[in-house]
Design a protein around this motif. Structure first.
Motif, PDB file in Angstrom:
ATOM      1  N   ARG A   2      -9.167  20.257  -0.152  1.00 53.64           N
ATOM      2  CA  ARG A   2      -8.996  18.873   0.300  1.00 53.64           C
ATOM      3  C   ARG A   2     -10.269  18.277   0.876  1.00 53.64           C
ATOM      4  O   ARG A   2     -10.411  17.063   0.938  1.00 53.64           O
ATOM      5  CB  ARG A   2      -7.866  18.791   1.333  1.00 53.64           C
ATOM      6  N   GLN A   7     -10.240   9.841   1.128  1.00 54.20           N
ATOM      7  CA  GLN A   7      -9.396   8.657   1.105  1.00 54.20           C
ATOM      8  C   GLN A   7     -10.276   7.417   1.104  1.00 54.20           C
ATOM      9  O   GLN A   7     -11.290   7.358   1.806  1.00 54.20           O
ATOM     10  CB  GLN A   7      -8.462   8.633   2.313  1.00 54.20           C
ATOM     11  N   LYS A 159       3.699   1.136   1.305  1.00 52.10           N
ATOM     12  CA  LYS A 159       3.250   2.530   1.252  1.00 52.10           C
ATOM     13  C   LYS A 159       2.227   2.650   0.132  1.00 52.10           C
ATOM     14  O   LYS A 159       2.562   2.438  -1.033  1.00 52.10           O
ATOM     15  CB  LYS A 159       4.453   3.442   1.024  1.00 52.10           C
ATOM     16  N   LEU A 161      -1.873   4.535  -1.064  1.00 54.58           N
ATOM     17  CA  LEU A 161      -2.937   5.487  -0.780  1.00 54.58           C
ATOM     18  C   LEU A 161      -3.851   5.579  -1.991  1.00 54.58           C
ATOM     19  O   LEU A 161      -3.395   5.560  -3.134  1.00 54.58           O
ATOM     20  CB  LEU A 161      -2.348   6.873  -0.476  1.00 54.58           C
ATOM     21  N   SER A 224       6.740  17.157  -3.122  1.00 55.90           N
ATOM     22  CA  SER A 224       6.577  15.832  -2.526  1.00 55.90           C
ATOM     23  C   SER A 224       7.877  15.030  -2.622  1.00 55.90           C
ATOM     24  O   SER A 224       8.770  15.193  -1.781  1.00 55.90           O
ATOM     25  CB  SER A 224       5.423  15.076  -3.200  1.00 55.90           C
ATOM     26  N   MET A 268      -2.092  15.536  -2.879  1.00 59.93           N
ATOM     27  CA  MET A 268      -2.387  14.838  -1.629  1.00 59.93           C
ATOM     28  C   MET A 268      -1.770  13.443  -1.626  1.00 59.93           C
ATOM     29  O   MET A 268      -1.142  13.020  -0.648  1.00 59.93           O
ATOM     30  CB  MET A 268      -3.895  14.738  -1.429  1.00 59.93           C
ATOM     31  N   GLU A 272       1.602  12.560   0.664  1.00 54.89           N
ATOM     32  CA  GLU A 272       1.520  11.586   1.747  1.00 54.89           C
ATOM     33  C   GLU A 272       2.460  10.408   1.502  1.00 54.89           C
ATOM     34  O   GLU A 272       3.109   9.917   2.430  1.00 54.89           O
ATOM     35  CB  GLU A 272       0.086  11.096   1.913  1.00 54.89           C
ATOM     36  N   ARG A 275       5.963  11.513   2.432  1.00 54.83           N
ATOM     37  CA  ARG A 275       6.163  11.556   3.887  1.00 54.83           C
ATOM     38  C   ARG A 275       6.279  10.153   4.471  1.00 54.83           C
ATOM     39  O   ARG A 275       7.019   9.935   5.440  1.00 54.83           O
ATOM     40  CB  ARG A 275       5.033  12.337   4.555  1.00 54.83           C
ATOM     41  N   MET A 276       5.556   9.194   3.895  1.00 52.34           N
ATOM     42  CA  MET A 276       5.691   7.807   4.338  1.00 52.34           C
ATOM     43  C   MET A 276       7.130   7.320   4.148  1.00 52.34           C
ATOM     44  O   MET A 276       7.675   6.603   4.994  1.00 52.34           O
ATOM     45  CB  MET A 276       4.747   6.904   3.550  1.00 52.34           C
ATOM     46  N   ARG A 279       9.381   9.045   6.768  1.00 50.06           N
ATOM     47  CA  ARG A 279       9.086   8.484   8.087  1.00 50.06           C
ATOM     48  C   ARG A 279       9.676   7.084   8.246  1.00 50.06           C
ATOM     49  O   ARG A 279      10.058   6.684   9.348  1.00 50.06           O
ATOM     50  CB  ARG A 279       7.578   8.454   8.307  1.00 50.06           C
ATOM     51  N   TYR A 392      11.275  17.162   4.087  1.00 48.59           N
ATOM     52  CA  TYR A 392      11.029  16.155   5.114  1.00 48.59           C
ATOM     53  C   TYR A 392      12.222  15.210   5.152  1.00 48.59           C
ATOM     54  O   TYR A 392      12.771  14.844   4.109  1.00 48.59           O
ATOM     55  CB  TYR A 392       9.763  15.358   4.812  1.00 48.59           C
TER      56      TYR A 392
END
Length: 406
Positions: A2, A7, A159, A161, A224, A268, A272, A275-276, A279, A392
């Motif tokens: 990573r 980013q 969301k 990235l 994911s 990655m 992410e 997870r967004m 969350r 998650y």
């Protein structure tokens, strides 16, 4: 790996891609409700779709497109799912593809269609058609940065990235946007040759063959989007689309050194974004990580983690910051996997709460402080093997009921 992935500013799309969002009037509040993503050149593509047998009209259409292993455009509307709409819904999805193709001067078979919103309502095709005309015009002018806003339904924020990585000394990018807050328990399968909704759109300027792209997307999904849940409901519209157009002039092939780098970058971005979503679950106040270790098999670990992550009783207790660990153990018990109660150990953010299957009496101020943290990390040891997996999720609050009572 990573450390070699950086980013970057999200609107910076990969070379050869454009994106745009627009308000077409589908949403009563006047917010953006249609998006378009476009590759200026031919692109290979891989897609994953809901396993719900009551699938929306665009899902069936998109599976046919993905069978060819390529696409150049993704047209998306929010505010109406076009699910459970019969023959008319199928015709409307096909018309969306046709109108988009005409506006971009490409073949309709190169267009993927996605919809999200209320189930059972027909699309307002006059507004859709006008929105497509507006979007294709914006795309031809260079695009805008509103695509991630336009695909939202009950999401509280967009969301998105973007990352950069290098293949053979050439800088490449992956860009991704997603939406989802409720009706989240994706169980998607990658479309082979021939899961409010969770949608994700990914683009890269790396050159990747269609078969390889499918395999790499499948690996990413397994850690994911297919490892999140908000409420245990699998949508009729869940879709993930990944396009690769090769405009960076770098490429990978099966067995090449660049595969590991691209897989890490893809993981990655998808991880992410997933997870967004967890969350941002409807009404959620906490992100919850459930990891099951020392299971007999990998499938046992997955099923046990999913059972706990989907337990409404357990997640209501977490909203109330109540140390009701019996609900966690009960979920493990009905998960259907092999367990031995006396071997179970559980920790929360590093604090032991269950040993030998028995609930520990932790000082109220210590456990209370842990339960009020915004991220809760549960590690469950089954003591039966060496396999592990994780999910998650989020807590369940009265706001979730308020949002979904109609």
């Amino acid at each position: 790996m990573r450390k070699n992935i950086r980013q970057i500013k999200t609107p910076d799309l990969p070379l050869g891609f454009r994106a745009a969002g627009i308000a077409s009037g589908i949403k009563k509040d006047g917010k953006p409700d249609m998006a378009l993503i476009f590759s200026e050149v031919e692109a290979t593509a891989a897609g994953a779709f809901t396993t719900n047998r009551v699938a929306a009209a665009p899902v069936w259409l998109d599976k046919k497109v993905m069978a060819g292993g390529s696409c150049r455009a993704v047209i998306v509307n929010s505010g109406c799912a076009n699910a459970c709409t019969g023959v008319q819904g199928e015709a409307d999805a096909e018309r969306m593809a046709r109108l988009t193709a005409e506006g971009l001067e490409i073949d309709p078979g190169e267009v993927v269609v996605c919809s999200t919103g209320r189930i059972g309502k027909l699309l307002p095709m006059e507004k859709i058609a006008a929105g497509i005309t507006g979007l294709t015009g914006i795309i031809k002018a260079g695009g805008n940065d509103s695509a991630s806003d336009a695909i939202m339904t009950t999401d509280t924020h967009p969301k998105r990235l973007s990352v950069e990585f290098e293949i053979g000394g050439v800088v490449c990018r992956i860009w991704g946007i997603a939406k989802g807050a409720g009706m989240i328990y994706p169980r998607m399968e990658v479309a082979a040759m021939p899961h409010a909704t969770m949608l994700a759109f990914l683009a890269t300027d790396l050159g990747v063959g269609a078969e390889l792209l499918r395999g790499m997307l499948s690996i990413s999904l397994s850690q994911s989007f297919n490892r999140i849940t908000v409420d245990g409901d699998t949508s009729t519209n869940d879709s993930v689309i990944l396009m690769a157009n090769g405009e960076s002039k770098a490429a990978i092939e099966p067995g090449s050194n660049g595969m590991e780098v691209f897989q890490a970058a893809l993981d990655m971005v998808t991880g992410e974004l997933a997870r967004m979503i967890a969350r941002d679950g409807e009404g959620a106040t906490r992100l919850i990580r459930i990891e099951v270790r020392s299971a007999r098999t990998g499938d046992d670990a997955r099923r046990a983690a999913a059972a706990v992550a989907n337990s409404l009783l357990f997640k209501c207790a977490l909203y109330g910051a109540s140390p009701n660990w019996g609900r966690l153990l009960a979920a493990l018990g009905y998960s259907g996997v092999l367990i031995e109660e006396k071997k179970i150990e559980v920790s929360l953010n590093g604090i032991a709460i269950v040993e030998n299957g028995l609930l520990l009496q932790v000082q109220a101020d210590i456990i209370g402080a842990k339960l009020h943290e915004k991220e809760l990390d549960f590690v469950i040891e089954l003591g039966l093997g060496e396999e592990s997996d994780l999910y998650y999720t989020c807590d369940i609050s009265p706001e979730y009921v308020e949002i979904n009572k109609e």
